[in-house]
Design a protein around this motif. Structure first.
Motif, short mmCIF file in Angstrom:
data_model
loop_
_atom_site.label_atom_id
_atom_site.label_comp_id
_atom_site.label_asym_id
_atom_site.label_seq_id
_atom_site.Cartn_x
_atom_site.Cartn_y
_atom_site.Cartn_z
N LEU A 1 -26.00 -9.30 -6.20
CA LEU A 1 -27.39 -9.52 -5.78
C LEU A 1 -28.15 -8.19 -5.72
O LEU A 1 -29.30 -8.10 -6.15
CB LEU A 1 -27.45 -10.19 -4.41
CG LEU A 1 -27.19 -11.68 -4.36
CD1 LEU A 1 -27.34 -12.18 -2.94
CD2 LEU A 1 -28.14 -12.43 -5.27
N GLU A 2 -27.49 -7.18 -5.16
CA GLU A 2 -28.14 -5.88 -5.04
C GLU A 2 -28.58 -5.37 -6.42
O GLU A 2 -29.70 -4.92 -6.61
CB GLU A 2 -27.17 -4.89 -4.40
CG GLU A 2 -27.84 -3.73 -3.72
CD GLU A 2 -27.56 -2.41 -4.39
OE1 GLU A 2 -26.41 -2.20 -4.81
OE2 GLU A 2 -28.48 -1.60 -4.51
N PHE B 1 -31.46 -7.55 -8.11
CA PHE B 1 -32.81 -7.34 -7.60
C PHE B 1 -33.28 -5.90 -7.78
O PHE B 1 -34.48 -5.65 -7.74
CB PHE B 1 -32.90 -7.81 -6.16
CG PHE B 1 -32.99 -9.29 -6.10
CD1 PHE B 1 -34.20 -9.92 -6.25
CD2 PHE B 1 -31.85 -10.06 -6.00
CE1 PHE B 1 -34.29 -11.30 -6.26
CE2 PHE B 1 -31.92 -11.44 -6.01
CZ PHE B 1 -33.15 -12.05 -6.14
N ALA C 1 -33.67 -9.01 -2.10
CA ALA C 1 -32.35 -9.27 -2.66
C ALA C 1 -31.53 -10.21 -1.78
O ALA C 1 -30.60 -10.84 -2.23
CB ALA C 1 -31.59 -7.96 -2.84
N LEU C 2 -31.89 -10.29 -0.51
CA LEU C 2 -31.11 -11.11 0.41
C LEU C 2 -31.56 -12.56 0.38
O LEU C 2 -30.85 -13.44 0.85
CB LEU C 2 -31.26 -10.52 1.82
CG LEU C 2 -30.47 -11.13 2.95
CD1 LEU C 2 -29.01 -11.22 2.58
CD2 LEU C 2 -30.62 -10.29 4.19
N PHE D 1 -29.29 -19.68 -5.93
CA PHE D 1 -29.74 -18.39 -6.45
C PHE D 1 -30.86 -18.60 -7.48
O PHE D 1 -31.94 -18.01 -7.39
CB PHE D 1 -28.53 -17.69 -7.07
CG PHE D 1 -28.83 -16.42 -7.80
CD1 PHE D 1 -29.46 -15.37 -7.15
CD2 PHE D 1 -28.47 -16.27 -9.12
CE1 PHE D 1 -29.72 -14.20 -7.82
CE2 PHE D 1 -28.73 -15.10 -9.79
CZ PHE D 1 -29.37 -14.06 -9.14
N VAL E 1 -34.93 -17.94 -6.72
CA VAL E 1 -35.60 -16.85 -7.44
C VAL E 1 -36.63 -17.41 -8.41
O VAL E 1 -37.82 -17.16 -8.30
CB VAL E 1 -34.59 -15.96 -8.19
CG1 VAL E 1 -35.33 -14.85 -8.89
CG2 VAL E 1 -33.60 -15.38 -7.21
N PRO F 1 -31.79 -15.11 -1.71
CA PRO F 1 -30.91 -16.19 -2.16
C PRO F 1 -29.83 -16.52 -1.12
O PRO F 1 -29.53 -17.70 -0.89
CB PRO F 1 -30.28 -15.63 -3.43
CG PRO F 1 -31.27 -14.67 -3.93
CD PRO F 1 -31.92 -14.06 -2.72
N ILE G 1 -23.91 -22.05 -4.79
CA ILE G 1 -24.46 -20.70 -4.63
C ILE G 1 -25.33 -20.35 -5.84
O ILE G 1 -26.44 -19.84 -5.72
CB ILE G 1 -23.32 -19.67 -4.51
CG1 ILE G 1 -22.45 -19.98 -3.32
CG2 ILE G 1 -23.85 -18.26 -4.48
CD1 ILE G 1 -22.85 -19.36 -2.06
N SER H 1 -33.45 -1.92 -0.08
CA SER H 1 -33.11 -3.27 -0.51
C SER H 1 -32.73 -4.09 0.70
O SER H 1 -32.03 -3.62 1.59
CB SER H 1 -31.95 -3.20 -1.50
OG SER H 1 -31.43 -4.47 -1.73
N THR H 2 -33.18 -5.35 0.73
CA THR H 2 -32.94 -6.17 1.92
C THR H 2 -31.48 -6.60 2.04
O THR H 2 -31.03 -6.94 3.11
CB THR H 2 -33.80 -7.44 1.87
OG1 THR H 2 -33.61 -8.06 0.60
CG2 THR H 2 -35.25 -7.11 2.05
N ILE H 3 -30.75 -6.58 0.93
CA ILE H 3 -29.37 -7.07 0.99
C ILE H 3 -28.46 -6.07 1.71
O ILE H 3 -27.33 -6.38 2.04
CB ILE H 3 -28.84 -7.32 -0.45
CG1 ILE H 3 -27.52 -8.10 -0.48
CG2 ILE H 3 -28.60 -6.03 -1.19
CD1 ILE H 3 -27.66 -9.54 -0.35
N PHE I 1 -20.33 -10.69 -4.62
CA PHE I 1 -21.58 -11.43 -4.76
C PHE I 1 -22.76 -10.61 -4.21
O PHE I 1 -23.82 -10.53 -4.84
CB PHE I 1 -21.47 -12.78 -4.05
CG PHE I 1 -22.70 -13.63 -4.13
CD1 PHE I 1 -23.19 -14.03 -5.36
CD2 PHE I 1 -23.38 -14.02 -2.99
CE1 PHE I 1 -24.34 -14.81 -5.44
CE2 PHE I 1 -24.51 -14.79 -3.06
CZ PHE I 1 -24.99 -15.19 -4.30
#
Lengths: 469, 252, 459
Positions: free
Chosen positions: C306-307, C310, A252-253, A235, A239, A255, A231, C245-247, C302
């Motif tokens: 990520l949120e 980014f 943000a999604l 990541f 990036v 990765p 992971i 945000s895409t996450i 996790f």
């Protein structure tokens, strides 16, 4: 060994003893691989040589123009995702204590050896990517608030992660193969070079209770650590070696999408390995519908996961319509790589959806096989779409959005050679590794016999499987 | 949006010359009385529920002895690509054929989705039933709906004035003239320094179209929060800072 | 099927139907208490209806407050039912059996709670809320705006509610038949009607099993869509930088599973404490939930990571201002720390210990802690996302919930408790047939050396 679940009434088939399993599988490992194997090794060696030629051609062109290295990076990422993720097929069910992957867990783990080759492929990328002093953004943004981060931080961190993944992966397959290696050590004539090698590799394995206890824990911990490293590496790569090249691409999604795509590729490549082992490796009795069914379900679920991730990213960009988002959609989807996007969409999502939704197709040999070829091709197109597009962006120092969407970068002859070479080299590494380490886990197959009881229930026979805590 | 732009008749818009703005708030008061906006009392400001379709943002620049006040009137930007429009579940806000972002009070259920999604914070919610002191009851503009509680409202570019002029022009066979005071929103008419200009961007001869053309190509013109890509219909002209220019020259 | 489990099934019936056919002493006071609290919330809503949204603490930057937080929270809890029932059914996890019904019922009641929390009370004109969802003005050509996430939202939630109610009903049928056979008079008639003529014929069993599996498979996309769409209520907005945000969709889903499965564990402990079902709900079940939760919580963390990464990676002022507000500004800083500890750093290390996972009390504490944390998480995302210092100083402000809002939030909790208790009185909260199905086929132990390990049947 009975063919697992071929007719649903496994109890009526002959049940082998542990010794028979041991003998049978060991014999299969030691048997000369024959014509097919040698032809395959020869073929992939030729591909590897082609790759080296392609690489030299590229280097002659120079490393300063990142756009020219897009296909190289895509090939690297493809191998990273498929070979890197394949061991998860062994690790995840082991944590969930499922029994069906036992015959294929080793062939999945063996893919981590390919990491050694991929590490070589990774090295030139460090020169290809511009250092931060040229204004490229980076994940290591904290320096930019106060003092600047060291110029090569992305490179250093990614290299460390790459190394760690490879080391953990090799350790994983080595540790997992210990009992089998010890068996080979004991079987081969004393004093030969091969025997000495196995003796060294077996690290004094005797099969004591303490060693078995250690083995179980070691595999669990190494597996979890491998997953964490996987992971983390995805990541960093997705990036610093991809996203930062495209100004205004803030996803943000991504990765997670990168990982989901990788897992798809991993499952698909294990599936293909299974078919090859069945067809040409002489493991027809060991690998049966159970394995195809299990992996088929996994492949189906992962395809749905991928489309969900993809759509979650897409809808935010599409609805948001900020200039940077519009240009990112233009670059990756609507613009120069639209045909490739269609191909990826159809191969990695649409085909798995419309075919794998039917249980008869999932529970067959040919169904999952054809679909895993589709998925593998789809993930390959996906990597090309993302990497080639990102590497072709000229102005990497712009903050908000790319100013002009670059045109399609078509592969040159060197690119074709490189892609073939990277894939060929990976397969070659795998083939050679399978000569040393048994491709089917003998001890896991034997252990299975202990957890299995066949009993009649009314008019049918059932298989009762133990699930340890 | 591009297709819509081609078919639509007009493109109402505004140019705001920040160099001229003195921050006198005349526009705010004019808007208040033209559009039947309830009186904002101190309590409303303290609760941050005051309604001001146009507001004058005040910024301080510099440190104490050398300090300057900067003013910026902000109103609904009537974006061509308005973030508030797609998020309304009931179509209470939509784009009309004259480039206006309009609010249909009757349809609004008050989800406040649009208010959150407006980057300019130009949308206002009626937290209470509007109330006026008795002395002001007869002052209400009969052409403008009094909004009940629970719905959103915002600047309309005084759509009632535009409608009136168009109606009159149609009945009497005249054309709608650029710069007609009857056409301009209340804030434009009230501005003592001629900071605000109103007109039709679609008409190449209108004052605003000419200003936009001249100023956005290398001039002082800009749009608010351009990086969001809302494609607004209000053009701001940058302040001309003589002191800063002089300083720069000295340094050079 | 019946003859194999005759002995065991008698015990199962007795244990599980004891409080349906009878009534525990504490039941009536408890139900009345929750009813009163719920009605107090109803009264608060009436007051708000009369006066306007002004009675809440909402204001101009913070247009969505406690109601929206609560809505997202309850939608999150509602993901428990399908997670436990559908996913675990499809993956054939044996330990799900006694938990499915409670989880599904929790889903149904928390969904109704969510529906009360957001579309109904949070809008400016609730009396027109019905007209928002249903297409109403055909003749004038006015349709709901399908581009709006607020139209996707009710569609997904209503579908989910329908599907999960069906889930509960289908699984109830065999159990209702048992109650029917054990009651007399009016109750007998009512249960006869409800069980739709269930006799336990092989055909009926087959249909019921097929319906269950089909619903599990069909409800999964709905399950994913519901919270994705709820997250898109926020994430599609460009006006609020912290939400764009895409996450968000995966982040909300996994957060929902985190809080939902925790809530199921809480409910399970309560079931053992209140109804004394320790023979059926054993520490094994808690253990399995605990292990599942470790994985879920870590994936959630996790996504959270990520949120954040980014958000900072954008290097945009409003984003940085929001993060600064969350982490460094009083009182949000305190809330942020509490959130991190309660949602992750307290429970997860605790679950690492087998002793904790198998202990009723500690599982109760840790899972309650998760849900406190997850409520705070939604609060920190929604309210602070709005209260950040955005480009215009005119709209810089913060938010304090009013008494009315707090009352209505508490009322939704009371409603879920009330609903669960009433359900448990009328219907068995643990599926009798599912437990018995798990017992078919004799002992599920396999001997390996000196150890016996549990086993499952495979054809």
């Amino acid at each position: 060994m009975p063919s697992n679940g071929h007719n649903g009434h496994a109890a009526e088939a002959v049940v082998l003893t542990q010794a028979q399993v041991q003998e049978d599988l060991q014999e299969k490992h030691e048997r000369s691989r024959g014509q097919t194997f040698r032809v395959a090794v020869g073929l992939f060696s030729v591909l590897l040589v082609l790759g080296i030629i392609g690489f030299i051609l590229r280097v002659v062109d120079g490393v300063s123009d990142t756009a020219k290295w897009g296909y190289y990076a895509a090939a690297f990422a493809f191998v990273l995702s498929t070979a890197g993720a394949a061991p998860m097929v062994a690790i995840a069910p082991r944590i969930a204590k499922a029994h069906w992957p036992r015959p294929i867990s080793r062939s999945a783990e063996l893919f981590s050896i390919v990491g050694l080759f991929n590490l070589l492929v990774f090295i030139p990328l460090l020169w290809v990517l511009p250092p931060l002093e040229q204004g490229r953004r980076t994940l290591w943004f904290f320096g930019s608030v106060g003092e600047p981060v060291p110029n090569y931080s992305p490179h250093i961190w990614a290299t460390l992660a790459m190394l760690a993944l490879v080391v953990v992966g090799v350790l994983l397959v080595w540790m997992s193969a210990l009992p089998d290696i010890a068996a080979l050590r004991d079987r081969l004539p004393q004093g030969t070079r091969k025997q000495k090698m196995y003796a060294w590799l077996a690290r004094g394995w005797k099969g004591t209770s303490a060693q078995w206890f250690m083995q179980k824990h070691r595999l669990g911990i190494l597996g979890a650590f491998y997953f964490a490293m996987l992971i983390f590496l995805h990541f960093l790569i997705s990036v610093d070696f991809l996203m930062t090249l495209v100004p205004g691409w803030i996803d943000a999604l991504y990765p997670a999408t990168h990982v989901a795509n990788a897992l798809q590729g991993g499952v698909a490549s294990v599936m293909l390995t299974m078919v090859i082992m069945r067809q040409w490796g002489g493991y027809k009795n060991e690998i049966g519908l159970d394995q195809f069914w299990g992996l088929g379900k996994l492949l189906f679920a992962l395809s749905l996961l991928w489309i969900w991730f993809f759509f979650s990213s897409f809808i935010i960009f599409w609805f948001g319509k900020k200039p940077n988002e519009v240009s990112v959609i233009e670059l990756f989807i609507k613009g120069p790589y639209l045909p490739i996007f269609y191909a990826e969409f159809v191969l990695t999502f649409f085909f798995p959806l419309v075919f794998m939704i039917w249980n008869p197709i999932r529970k067959s040999i040919w169904g999952p096989t054809i679909l895993s070829i589709a998925v593998l091709a789809g993930t390959f197109f996906g990597r090309i779409r993302m990497y080639v597009a990102s590497y072709s962006v000229a102005d990497q120092s712009a903050l908000h959005a790319i100013e002009t969407v670059p045109a399609t970068v078509m592969p040159g002859i060197a690119d074709v050679f490189i892609v073939l070479g990277v894939i060929g080299g990976s397969i070659l590494t795998y083939l050679l590794a399978s000569r040393i380490i048994p491709i089917m886990s003998i001890w896991e197959k034997k252990e299975m016999l202990m957890y299995e009881v066949h009993r009649p229930l009314h008019r049918i026979h059932v298989r009762i499987l133990g699930k340890p805590d | 949006m591009a297709e819509l732009k081609q078919t639509q008749q007009r493109q109402w818009g505004m140019v705001i010359d920040l160099d001229k703005c003195t921050g006198c708030q005349a526009c705010v008061v004019a808007c208040q009385s033209e559009n039947n906006i309830p009186i904002n009392e101190e309590a409303h400001y303290n609760q941050r529920r005051a309604i001001q379709w146009i507001r004058v943002e005040r910024y301080w620049e510099g440190e104490f002895p050398d300090i300057k006040a900067r003013f910026m009137p902000v109103l609904c930007q009537h974006c061509d690509n308005a973030p508030c429009e797609p998020v309304c579940p009931v179509y209470a806000t939509y784009h009309n054929t004259e480039g206006l972002n309009v609010q249909v009070y009757n349809r609004c259920v008050g989800t406040r989705f649009c208010a959150n999604n407006c980057p300019y914070h130009a949308r206002f919610f009626n937290f209470w039933e509007p109330a006026w002191p008795n002395s002001l009851k007869n002052q209400l503009n009969p052409d403008v709906t009094v909004r009940s509680r629970g719905i959103m409202e915002k600047c309309t570019f005084c759509v009632q004035r535009i409608a009136r002029v168009k109606r009159k022009a149609k009945n009497e066979g005249e054309t709608v003239n650029d710069g007609d005071r009857a056409l301009s929103p209340a804030c434009v008419n009230a501005c003592p320094t001629e900071t605000l200009f109103f007109g039709d961007f679609k008409d190449p001869n209108s004052t605003v179209a000419k200003m936009k053309d001249k100023e956005t190509h290398g001039g002082r013109g800009y749009h608010l929060l351009e990086e969001i890509g809302t494609d607004t219909n209000v053009v701001y002209l940058k302040k001309v800072d003589k002191h800063a220019e002089a300083k720069e020259e000295v340094h050079a | 099927m019946q003859e194999h489990v005759q002995l065991n099934s008698k015990e199962v019936n007795d244990i599980l139907l004891k409080d349906v056919l009878g009534m525990p002493k504490w039941w009536l006071p408890a139900v009345l208490f929750f009813l009163v609290v719920f009605l107090a919330g109803g009264a608060a809503f009436g007051y708000m209806l009369n006066k306007g949204v002004g009675v809440t603490g909402l204001n101009r930057p913070v247009m969505w407050g406690f109601f929206m937080v609560n809505f997202v929270f309850w939608i999150g809890i509602s993901h428990a039912g399908i997670m436990i029932s559908a996913i675990l059914r499809l993956t054939q996890a044996e330990w799900r059996r006694p938990l499915t019904r409670a989880a599904e019922v929790l889903t149904v009641f928390s969904l109704t709670s969510a529906l009360m929390a957001a579309p109904l009370v949070h809008v400016g004109r609730p009396w027109r809320a019905a007209l928002w969802v249903f297409p109403y003005d055909f003749e004038r050509g006015v349709w709901p705006n399908v581009r709006s996430a607020f139209v996707w939202d009710p569609s997904a939630v209503m579908t989910y509610l329908t599907a999960s109610t069906l889930f509960v009903i289908i699984a109830l049928l065999p159990d209702l038949a048992i109650i029917r056979d054990r009651t007399t008079g009016t109750a007998h008639k009512v249960y006869s009607l409800l069980c739709l003529g269930w006799r336990g014929t092989p055909r009926q069993w087959k249909l019921q099993a097929v319906a269950g599996i089909l619903l599990s498979a069909l409800v999964l996309p709905v399950f994913v869509s519901v919270h994705s769409i709820v997250s898109w209520d926020f994430a599609v907005q460009v006006g609020v930088e912290g939400w764009h945000s895409t996450i968000f969709a995966p982040y909300f889903i996994i957060g929902a599973i985190h809080s939902g499965v925790s809530a199921v564990a809480t409910v399970m402990v309560l079931m053992v404490w209140l109804y004394k079902w320790q023979k059926i709900l054993t520490p094994d079940h808690l253990d399995a939930i605990g292990r599942l939760l470790i994985i879920v919580a870590t994936i959630w963390f996790f996504a959270f990571f990520l949120e954040w990464v980014f958000a900072l990676y954008t290097l945009e002022d409003p984003e940085l201002a929001l993060r600064e507000l969350q982490v460094f500004k009083h009182p949000w800083m305190a809330l942020f720390i509490v959130f991190l500890i309660t949602a992750y750093f307290f429970p997860v290390p605790m679950w690492m210990f087998k002793k904790v996972r198998r202990n009723m009390f500690w599982m109760f504490v840790t899972t309650i802690s998760v849900n406190i944390g997850m409520w705070l998480e939604r609060f920190l995302i929604i309210v602070l996302g709005l209260a950040r210092r955005q480009a215009f100083t005119f709209d810089w402000g913060t938010y304090h919930p009013s008494m009315i809002e707090i009352l209505m939030v508490i009322a939704t909790f009371a409603w879920v408790m009330f609903g669960m208790l009433v359900f448990a009185k009328v219907f068995p909260l643990i599926p009798l047939f599912d437990i018995k199905e798990g017992m078919v086929g004799g002992p599920h132990k396999i001997k390996i050396g000196r150890k016996e390990i549990p086993a499952s049947i495979h054809e």
